[in-house]
Write an enzyme that holds these catalytic residues in place. Structure first.
Site, PDB file in Angstrom:
ATOM      1  N   SER A 124     -83.006 -15.599  -5.895  1.00 27.76           N
ATOM      2  CA  SER A 124     -82.594 -16.944  -5.512  1.00 27.76           C
ATOM      3  C   SER A 124     -82.393 -16.983  -4.001  1.00 27.76           C
ATOM      4  CB  SER A 124     -81.296 -17.296  -6.246  1.00 27.76           C
ATOM      5  OG  SER A 124     -80.810 -18.552  -5.834  1.00 27.76           O
TER       6      SER A 124
ATOM      7  N   LYS B 167     -87.004 -18.282  -6.239  1.00 26.41           N
ATOM      8  CA  LYS B 167     -86.338 -19.585  -6.472  1.00 26.41           C
ATOM      9  C   LYS B 167     -85.784 -20.065  -5.137  1.00 26.41           C
ATOM     10  CE  LYS B 167     -81.780 -20.564  -8.397  1.00 26.41           C
ATOM     11  NZ  LYS B 167     -80.902 -20.365  -9.572  1.00 26.41           N
TER      12      LYS B 167
ATOM     13  N   LYS C 101     -83.410 -22.803  -3.134  1.00 30.04           N
ATOM     14  CA  LYS C 101     -82.398 -23.843  -3.208  1.00 30.04           C
ATOM     15  C   LYS C 101     -82.919 -25.047  -2.433  1.00 30.04           C
ATOM     16  CE  LYS C 101     -79.056 -21.700  -5.404  1.00 30.04           C
ATOM     17  NZ  LYS C 101     -78.450 -22.212  -6.649  1.00 30.04           N
TER      18      LYS C 101
ATOM     19  N   ASP D 147     -84.001 -25.054  -7.238  1.00 31.77           N
ATOM     20  CA  ASP D 147     -82.674 -25.332  -7.805  1.00 31.77           C
ATOM     21  C   ASP D 147     -81.925 -26.290  -6.882  1.00 31.77           C
ATOM     22  OD1 ASP D 147     -80.228 -25.335  -9.057  1.00 31.77           O
ATOM     23  OD2 ASP D 147     -79.798 -23.203  -8.751  1.00 31.77           O
TER      24      ASP D 147
ATOM     25  N   GLU E  12     -84.484 -26.941 -11.386  1.00 32.38           N
ATOM     26  CA  GLU E  12     -83.191 -26.666 -12.001  1.00 32.38           C
ATOM     27  C   GLU E  12     -82.148 -27.695 -11.535  1.00 32.38           C
ATOM     28  OE1 GLU E  12     -82.170 -22.597 -11.154  1.00 32.38           O
ATOM     29  OE2 GLU E  12     -80.126 -22.775 -11.888  1.00 32.38           O
TER      30      GLU E  12
ATOM     31  N   ASP F 162     -78.773 -26.039 -15.723  1.00 34.21           N
ATOM     32  CA  ASP F 162     -77.871 -24.921 -15.444  1.00 34.21           C
ATOM     33  C   ASP F 162     -76.452 -25.441 -15.688  1.00 34.21           C
ATOM     34  OD1 ASP F 162     -76.128 -23.062 -14.246  1.00 34.21           O
ATOM     35  OD2 ASP F 162     -77.161 -22.977 -12.333  1.00 34.21           O
TER      36      ASP F 162
ATOM     37  N   LYS G  34     -76.053 -18.573 -18.265  1.00 37.20           N
ATOM     38  CA  LYS G  34     -75.052 -17.823 -17.498  1.00 37.20           C
ATOM     39  C   LYS G  34     -73.849 -17.694 -18.408  1.00 37.20           C
ATOM     40  CE  LYS G  34     -76.050 -19.673 -12.868  1.00 37.20           C
ATOM     41  NZ  LYS G  34     -75.599 -20.649 -11.852  1.00 37.20           N
TER      42      LYS G  34
ATOM     43  N   GLY H 117     -77.505 -16.310 -12.340  1.00 40.32           N
ATOM     44  CA  GLY H 117     -76.577 -15.384 -11.697  1.00 40.32           C
ATOM     45  C   GLY H 117     -75.578 -16.149 -10.865  1.00 40.32           C
TER      46      GLY H 117
END
Ligand code: OSB
Ligand code: MG
Length: 384
Positions: free
Chosen positions: A150, A176, A178, A203, A228, A253, A277, A305
């Site tokens: 991430s 991934k 952000k 995400d 996400e 998520d 998660k 995570g």
């Protein structure tokens, strides 16, 4: 019609009597700042739970952040609710198996990350005593798991590309990014150009609104695995609308707080992939139930995570070895997060991490580091 192996709640798993709960607070600097739409983190303040039982000790990591910006939970809040409610209830409960803990904590509304940390510590103690690993207990079907990474929001595109290049070289099997309004199409285009057809996903951590649907559709041209959590956690309906409008799969998520919400979101077509998660769901037992429900519905899952130390990572990697985890997780190597880990280091080999095989979490908390990195004296909670 559950197709996975059931959790091994009987057999050799004897109940334990919890005699004391210890709360440790440490701080660990991150190797690089981690910026998301909800802020910038330069270290992790970690709450560790250690249970002392008649059968030995167990450890759990609380994944809550220092501030209530990912969810309503935060480290001080978890500390408080464990100290005043969860630990006393556990100490009063006489003997427990990990599978009883959620029931013991049922009188407390929410506070899932706090509950998860304590339940995990009990599970660790119970399995260490019976010689079973987390992986065996959860129903792991593979010895190692595919790993992604991430990548936080960068100050500029050059910095981002340099960071991503390092991860590609290290062998991560999925990137991934952000994203947030103002940091989305450009970085995604630049990273896609850099990494070719390596799997890529994004995400948003709830940073968008329905007014952004047309804008988000522009992500479709980059062949993303998924987007996400674009919208606020309690707005399942907004995700239904986006999923209808966009080709990129929508993945929840923050919204998925347990098996009931997971099934509801899947049945409403709000999500076609689920980020699991354990902390967000109140523990690994609920996480396994979410996995099973998704698998029964042919919905792929992957392990999220929260910048865990080796302790939390050990459990995540064991979970990610379940059969429904068909996408690489945010289960990165120790060196992606910390210069020195709290346990044995997790090292990426061919883009994978090995599932620990020893009893319980299979890793050892380096108690000398817990002491050295403490930001406050440990707290001891015993039966009143
Ligand atoms: O939304 O997945 C998230 C970290 C902290 C809080 C929320 C998230 C994350 C990550 C990092 O994306 C995942 C990891 O490498 O642990
Ligand atoms: Mg997320």
């Amino acid at each position: 019609m559950t197709t996975t192996a059931p959790i091994h709640t009987s057999g050799s798993a004897l109940p334990v009597t919890v005699e004391a709960v210890e709360l440790h607070r440490i701080a660990m600097p991150l190797v690089r700042p981690f910026e998301t739409s909800f802020g910038r983190q330069t270290d992790r303040e970690v709450l560790l739970v250690r249970v002392l039982t008649d059968a030995g000790e167990g450890w759990g990591e609380c994944v809550a952040m220092s501030e209530p910006v990912y969810s309503s939970e935060y480290v001080d809040g978890c500390d408080d609710v464990i100290r005043h409610y969860l630990a006393p209830a556990l100490l009063d409960a006489a003997t427990v198996r990990a599978s009883d803990v959620a029931g013991v904590f049922g009188f407390v509304v929410g506070h899932r990350m706090a509950k998860a940390a304590v339940e995990t510590a009990v599970l660790d103690a119970q399995l260490r005593a019976s010689g079973q690993s987390f992986g065996e207990y959860f129903g792991a079907v593979r010895p190692e798991v595919d790993c992604g990474v991430s990548v936080g929001i960068s100050p500029d595109l050059d910095t981002l590309l340099e960071e991503v290049s390092g991860y590609v070289e290290a062998g991560y099997r999925r990137i991934k990014l952000k994203i947030k309004p103002g940091w989305d199409l450009e970085p995604v285009a630049a990273v896609r150009a850099l990494i070719g057809d390596l799997p890529l996903q994004v995400d948003a951590n709830t940073a968008y609104t329905l007014a952004h649907i047309d804008h988000l559709r522009e992500l479709d041209e980059f062949g993303l695995l998924l987007i996400e959590q674009p919208f606020p956690e309690d707005d399942i309906a907004a995700h239904v609308r986006l999923a209808r409008a966009i080709d990129t799969p929508v993945c929840l998520d923050e919204s998925i707080t347990g098996v009931g919400v997971a099934i509801d979101a899947i049945e409403r077509d709000a999500t076609s992939v689920v980020n699991i998660k354990a902390g967000r769901m109140g523990g690994y037992l609920e996480a396994v139930r979410v996995h099973d429900a998704c698998r029964d519905r042919d919905v792929p899952v992957w392990c999220g995570g929260m910048l865990e130390t080796g302790l939390g990572r050990a459990a995540n990697v064991a979970l990610a070895a379940l059969p429904g985890f068909t996408l690489p997780g945010d289960t990165s190597a120790s060196d992606r997060y910390f210069a020195e880990d709290l346990t044995e280091s997790f090292v990426l080999v061919d883009g994978r991490l090995a599932v620990p095989t020893g009893p319980g979490s299979g890793v050892t908390v380096r108690t000398e580091l817990v002491e050295a990195w403490a930001v406050r004296p440990a707290e001891f909670i015993t039966r009143a």
